[in-house]
Motif scaffolding. Structure first.
Motif, PDB file in Angstrom:
ATOM      1  N   ALA A  33      14.067 -13.641 -15.900  1.00 52.35           N
ATOM      2  CA  ALA A  33      13.043 -14.693 -15.946  1.00 52.35           C
ATOM      3  C   ALA A  33      11.735 -14.187 -16.532  1.00 52.35           C
ATOM      4  N   ASP A  34      11.656 -12.861 -16.777  1.00 54.07           N
ATOM      5  CA  ASP A  34      10.451 -12.225 -17.333  1.00 54.07           C
ATOM      6  C   ASP A  34       9.222 -12.506 -16.471  1.00 54.07           C
ATOM      7  N   THR A  35       9.387 -12.260 -15.174  1.00 53.67           N
ATOM      8  CA  THR A  35       8.249 -12.436 -14.256  1.00 53.67           C
ATOM      9  C   THR A  35       8.025 -11.137 -13.496  1.00 53.67           C
ATOM     10  N   GLU A  36       6.776 -10.956 -13.065  1.00 55.56           N
ATOM     11  CA  GLU A  36       6.445  -9.747 -12.305  1.00 55.56           C
ATOM     12  C   GLU A  36       5.352 -10.087 -11.308  1.00 55.56           C
ATOM     13  N   THR A  37       5.516  -9.657 -10.054  1.00 53.51           N
ATOM     14  CA  THR A  37       4.475  -9.862  -9.039  1.00 53.51           C
ATOM     15  C   THR A  37       4.152  -8.538  -8.386  1.00 53.51           C
ATOM     16  N   ASP A  38       2.920  -8.432  -7.946  1.00 52.51           N
ATOM     17  CA  ASP A  38       2.377  -7.168  -7.467  1.00 52.51           C
ATOM     18  C   ASP A  38       1.422  -7.465  -6.317  1.00 52.51           C
ATOM     19  N   ASN A  39       1.657  -6.902  -5.141  1.00 56.24           N
ATOM     20  CA  ASN A  39       0.760  -7.165  -4.005  1.00 56.24           C
ATOM     21  C   ASN A  39       0.438  -5.874  -3.293  1.00 56.24           C
ATOM     22  N   LEU A  40      -0.856  -5.609  -3.107  1.00 52.88           N
ATOM     23  CA  LEU A  40      -1.287  -4.442  -2.335  1.00 52.88           C
ATOM     24  C   LEU A  40      -2.275  -4.912  -1.280  1.00 52.88           C
ATOM     25  N   THR A  41      -2.020  -4.549  -0.037  1.00 53.02           N
ATOM     26  CA  THR A  41      -2.919  -4.918   1.053  1.00 53.02           C
ATOM     27  C   THR A  41      -3.238  -3.663   1.853  1.00 53.02           C
ATOM     28  N   ILE A  42      -4.526  -3.474   2.164  1.00 52.65           N
ATOM     29  CA  ILE A  42      -4.954  -2.307   2.947  1.00 52.65           C
ATOM     30  C   ILE A  42      -5.691  -2.802   4.179  1.00 52.65           C
ATOM     31  N   PHE A  43      -5.336  -2.218   5.334  1.00 48.55           N
ATOM     32  CA  PHE A  43      -5.933  -2.621   6.609  1.00 48.55           C
ATOM     33  C   PHE A  43      -6.588  -1.426   7.273  1.00 48.55           C
ATOM     34  N   LEU A  44      -7.588  -1.742   8.091  1.00 49.92           N
ATOM     35  CA  LEU A  44      -8.154  -0.758   9.005  1.00 49.92           C
ATOM     36  C   LEU A  44      -7.863  -1.237  10.410  1.00 49.92           C
ATOM     37  N   ALA A  45      -7.304  -0.371  11.245  1.00 50.72           N
ATOM     38  CA  ALA A  45      -6.878  -0.813  12.578  1.00 50.72           C
ATOM     39  C   ALA A  45      -7.468   0.093  13.650  1.00 50.72           C
ATOM     40  N   PHE A  46      -7.892  -0.545  14.726  1.00 52.83           N
ATOM     41  CA  PHE A  46      -8.332   0.175  15.916  1.00 52.83           C
ATOM     42  C   PHE A  46      -7.323  -0.124  17.019  1.00 52.83           C
ATOM     43  N   GLU A  47      -6.728   0.915  17.551  1.00 55.48           N
ATOM     44  CA  GLU A  47      -5.681   0.735  18.562  1.00 55.48           C
ATOM     45  C   GLU A  47      -6.101   1.428  19.844  1.00 55.48           C
ATOM     46  N   LEU A  48      -5.879   0.745  20.953  1.00 59.00           N
ATOM     47  CA  LEU A  48      -6.208   1.336  22.250  1.00 59.00           C
ATOM     48  C   LEU A  48      -5.056   1.104  23.195  1.00 59.00           C
ATOM     49  N   ASN A  49      -4.563   2.159  23.769  1.00 58.36           N
ATOM     50  CA  ASN A  49      -3.495   2.038  24.753  1.00 58.36           C
ATOM     51  C   ASN A  49      -4.004   2.497  26.105  1.00 58.36           C
TER      52      ASN A  49
END
Lengths: 365, 675
Positions: free
Chosen positions: B654-670
């Protein structure tokens, strides 16, 4: 006479012209109308006692001019007759539309339709669609037992725990060995093609031939196991590529907590060597484990592996007291021993396998 | 019902009447009964008391005193002697475990602080030694412990994790990933026990919130209790009883219900050799309590039943009668989906007899069942009834185990609690296993047929699957094995117009591995060929090849690489589709217990020789975290993490291209706490 000859000639010419006009009109009519669609498959077996799904692909050989649309508003199941004369036992109110020479649908043959046919004494019926600008299509459907019905899925059940069949779990971070299972119920037999997906990530492709058992159980691989490094919730699915299904794929969730699962290392037993005959005062020694606050050494009877004696120690060596030997052990008999290491919170952080030994019998005077 | 031709009759009766039960009242009554029982008097542990038992004359005093009942989970033990034993001669056992290396010697005695929680109940402390003259000294004393004054055993614990995530980068066209999200999850559990009565609970509370809608699925925003179980139990000498409410697992017999985990109520009682069970659960699988707790009886989606069992130890035989009834109108529920859309209703009754003819070596299991089932309550067809039965002989003799079974499933047999199960089949099955020191072998051979009512309007199919699985374990570092499957499927007595089926399918799998301390590898290859022996000649073949490599180069670093190739070929058209998948899994601690880096990635290429498919997909999930545990109290475990998700999809057709980049910052407390 000459006038009569002219009249006859003129009549012939008119007829010829008329014939040619009809011929040309018919030619263009045919050229601007599709022939009947061909389909894959042309015949299908539907299972008695359950619904069957089949993927139908229509191919239209000739398409009306550019931008024209081939459409069918509904399909119907017919016992006898076609089109307006169809003795209908069911209807599929799903329109199909295409502007190319191809169209597809995933057809579910409901159990109720099969029952109606059988009740009327028929063991086969047809599925028909009439395409505007596409022609007429008919699929023959035979009623058969499930084992030779068209290969199609009926039900998918996902779970994590093979024993309790839990479909939701909470595990510690870096928990190893978490697996997902899928019970897939199907008709017929054939190639099952699909993949396991976690949060959109493909972790394993599945392509296997399934026998006519009606049910197969799949599981995620041991390597790599389900990812547990990221706290939060994660969604697991088994996506089926073939055969095509008419129902939505189920999903299930697992939760990863913020505490790390204590890593259990293998604890190496040093002496005595596995399977040796040892004197009564022989020490049992093992590898020192970092973070181990206390060790539990256990002794078991070889015949049934029941624990007969154990001891706690902070060292990496232990010697069985003489006062204990006579009460819990018998010379010449085979025993097993193993060691577990615990951290300060009493979590097991190291564990050995079982080694065997026996105490030497006292020398006869 | 069926007419003389085997066809269903049309409906004449209305729906079955529903039943109702006040489940809540029954559960409350049982809990009250378990709670309000008379309690024994208790004593707090105080100073050491003199030991007056004449057999312990050399033990001056001890704490706990003989037969004293003390309160505590790890009560300190103190023992003093009239005269000290010879150095190094003393051995101290607590409930048969040598604790001598763990005691602390004091003047004329010792003390011991238990390492593990001491279970409530009676305990025995034994002390063995010799005096300086070489005479044997021996003493033993019993004492009791309980966790609290009021209750013999009491514990509660919670393990909760809170995660705040903020998105640092995402692609402009991503309309679903939230900018901010909060997730709180955990487990809470507790138990109390007094004598023979016990009450426990487990639950998984969660809270999810974010600034974008959640995708359609099973997780919803807000506070919820994902799963829970409340359990009350009485373990008397004669009478045992257990009641569970919440997400319970129901198991009765193979023909009625097995491993059904649903929301509802389950009660089990045993008295002497008799046993009774009762359950009522929701038909669909549900998680969470926001939509329903599952307390109310739902007429359209409930399964109710029970069993009565009798054990006859004299003849080593158990008898069990089971009955259940239910309705199910669900299609897609949590973790389960199916093709049937109508409201299914049905009843099942079964009788099972199990006998250990020769214990462990020959066990006979017989079951007969009767069902009434309607696959769509709203249509014109009435429910149909049918039967199923089986005889199973199994056992183990030395290294061998076997299982020989005959099964018959009627054409319309179905249990409302086992939807989609087997029906219209009759056959025999044999499985055998042999486990030797260096070899293991499994064999499966079966033959079965369908169209058990011999209807002339349908063909009869015979299926004969045979499989063999062999593993060679002589070399622990080189595990290897192979398996072979062969199946014949053939129809006969085909009615006019029916195309016969005649296929033979063979599948061969080989596997070998190599295991070392710091790395291991494995290879598994499977080839399958389906031979269509009819005139259609629609043969197909497929291959599946998987290579596994796992490395642990240093402690706290594990890398796994799994490339896999799946090939599928239509022998008629000669078109082959290849799918290459490579998965990479990394778990590491670049700085031990301080910095964590984990990654999971996959690369998938699908390619068909007729150029109908040519796609590439790359997916990467990674997390880099820093632990702040050293700056906080031990019951808190905070972490800050950087997370990334990347996906690239390329379709060359189909000559298609998709590109996704996601960056997160997380604070976790247990946080964990327990009593």
């Amino acid at each position: 006479m000459q006038n009569s000859d002219c009249e006859v000639n003129s009549m012939h010419s008119k007829k010829t012209l008329l014939f040619l006009c009809i011929l040309i009109t018919a030619f263009f009519s045919i050229a601007s109308t599709s022939y009947g669609a061909s389909t894959t498959p042309a015949t299908v077996n539907a299972a008695y006692g359950q619904s069957t799904t089949v993927a139908l692909h229509y191919t239209f050989p000739v398409v009306v001019g550019a931008g024209a649309t081939i459409t069918s508003p509904y399909g119907q199941f017919c016992l006898t007759g076609t089109l307006a004369a169809c003795d209908s036992i069911g209807r599929v109110n799903m329109p199909l539309t295409t502007t190319t020479s191809l169209a597809s649908e995933v057809l579910t043959i409901p159990q109720a339709v099969v029952e109606r046919a059988l009740q009327r004494g028929f063991n086969s019926f047809t599925y028909e669609r009439n395409f505007l600008n596409g022609g007429f299509y008919s699929l023959k459907i035979n009623i058969t037992p499930g084992s030779v019905a068209a290969f199609s899925l009926r039900r998918i059940e996902l779970y994590f725990d093979h024993m309790q069949r839990k479909n939701e779990v909470m595990v510690q971070r870096n928990h190893r060995g978490l697996k997902a299972y899928a019970d897939i119920y199907y008709n017929g037999s054939g190639m099952l093609n699909g993949y396991w997906e976690v949060d959109g990530l493909i972790i394993e492709r599945v392509n296997r031939f399934v026998l006519t058992g009606g049910k197969v159980t799949l599981s995620t691989p041991a390597v790599p196991d389900l990812p547990t490094f990221d706290p939060g919730y994660h969604i697991v699915k088994f996506i089926v590529v073939a055969p095509e299904t008419s129902f939505e794929v189920p999903e299930m969730v697992y939760w990863v907590k913020g505490t790390d699962e204590p890593a259990r290392r293998a604890l190496v037993l040093t002496t005595p060597q596995d399977g040796t005959d040892i004197p009564a005062d022989s020490p049992f020694t093992w590898e020192k484990m970092e973070k181990a606050a206390v060790y539990l050494i256990s002794f078991a009877k070889a015949e049934d592996k029941t624990i007969c004696f154990s001891a706690l120690t902070r060292d990496t060596a232990y010697r069985i007291p003489a006062s204990i030997l006579a009460e819990y052990f018998t010379a010449g008999k085979k025993f097993l021993w193993s060691v577990k290491g615990y951290d300060t919170e009493n979590n097991i952080i190291a564990e050995s396998g079982m080694h065997s030994f026996s105490f030497r019998e006292a020398a006869q005077p | 019902m069926h007419d003389e031709h085997g066809n269903r009759t049309t409906r004449t009766a209305n729906k079955k009447t529903g039943k109702g039960a006040d489940m809540k009242t029954c559960w409350l009554f049982l809990c009250v009964f378990l709670f309000f029982l008379p309690l024994a008097p208790v004593y707090a542990q105080e100073e050491t008391a003199p030991v007056t038992d004449t057999g312990n004359a050399w033990i001056l005093s001890s704490s706990p005193a003989p037969n004293e009942e003390v309160i505590g989970k790890k009560p300190e033990i103190r023992v003093f002697f009239t005269s000290p034993p010879a150095p190094g001669s003393m051995t101290v056992l607590l409930d048969g475990t040598d604790i001598t290396p763990m005691i602390t010697l004091v003047e004329n005695g010792f003390t011991y602080k238990p390492v593990f929680i001491v279970a409530p109940g009676t305990h025995e402390l034994s002390v063995l030694a010799t005096d300086t003259a070489g005479n044997a000294l021996q003493g033993a004393l019993s004492f009791k412990t309980r966790h609290t004054k009021t209750l013999e055993e009491a514990s509660v614990s919670a393990d909760m994790t809170g995660i705040y995530t903020t998105t640092l980068r995402k692609d402009a066209h991503d309309g679903t990933t939230p900018y901010n999200a909060v997730t709180v999850e955990g487990t809470v559990q507790g138990k109390i026990r007094e004598g023979a009565n016990e009450f426990s609970f487990e639950g998984s509370p969660v809270y999810v919130e974010q600034d974008k809608p959640l995708g359609t699925g099973s997780v919803e925003k807000g506070l919820d209790l994902r799963s829970f179980v409340l359990r009350g139990e009485h373990k008397g000498d004669q009478l045992q009883a257990k009641a569970e409410f919440g997400d319970v697992s129901v198991n009765e017999t193979p023909f009625t219900v097995q491993s059904l985990l649903r929301r509802g109520l389950k009660i089990n009682m045993g008295y002497g050799n008799g046993a009774l069970s009762f359950f009522t659960v929701r038909a669909p699988a549900i998680y969470g309590v926001r939509n329903t707790w599952g307390l109310r009886y739902e007429e359209d989606s409930q399964i109710t039943g029970g069993s009565a069992g009798l054990s006859l130890p004299g003849i080593r035989t158990d008898i069990k009668a089971t009955f259940l009834t239910g309705e199910d109108d669900s299609t897609l529920t949590y973790g389960i989906s199916g093709i049937e859309t109508g409201r299914r209703t049905g009843d099942v009754a079964s009788l099972q007899v199990t006998s250990q003819i020769i214990p462990a070596m020959l066990i006979a299991d017989f079951e007969a069942a009767y069902s009434q089932y309607d696959f769509d309550d709203a249509d014109a067809f009435d429910e149909v009834s049918d039967t199923a039965w089986r005889v199973d002989l199994s056992g183990a003799v030395n290294e061998y185990t076997y299982d020989l079974k005959y099964e018959y499933f009627g054409r319309d047999y179905e249990s409302i609690a086992l939807q989609g199960g087997t029906k219209d089949r009759e056959g025999i099955y044999f499985t055998g296993n042999a486990m030797f020191t260096n070899h293991s072998l499994s064999i499966l051979a079966s033959a079965f047929r369908d169209n058990v009512d011999d209807l002339s309007i349908m063909p009869r199919t015979t299926s004969i699957p045979i499989s063999l699985d062999y593993n060679y374990t002589r070399f622990a570092q080189v595990p290897m094995g192979f398996s072979v499957q062969h199946e014949i499927i053939k129809t006969k007595d085909e009615p006019t117009g029916f195309d016969p089926v005649d296929t033979m399918t063979d599948s061969l799998t080989g596997k070998i591995g190599y295991v070392r301390e710091k790395w291991s590898t494995g290879l598994q290859a499977t080839y399958t060929y389906m031979n269509d022996k009819t005139g259609a000649d629609l043969d197909t073949s497929s291959g599946n090849y998987t290579f596994t490599l796992t490395l642990t180069p240093v402690e706290n670093w594990t890398i796994s690489l799994v490339p896999n190739l799946v090939q599928q070929k239509n022998e008629d058209t000669d078109v082959r589709t290849d799918t290459y998948t490579t998965t990479l899994d990394l778990r590491s601690q670049p700085v031990k217990d301080l910095i964590f880096w984990d990654l999971m990635a996959s690369y998938v290429v699908a390619d068909a020789t007729d150029d109908s498919i040519d796609t590439e997909t790359t997916t990467v999930n990674t997390r880099l975290a820093y632990s702040l545990k050293q700056f906080f109290p031990p019951y808190l475990n905070p972490t800050i993490a950087l997370k990334g998700d990347y996906q690239k999809t390329k379709d060359k057709i189909a000559d298609t291209e998709t590109d996704n980049l996601t960056i997160f910052l997380a604070f976790e407390l247990n946080a964990k706490f327990g009593l």
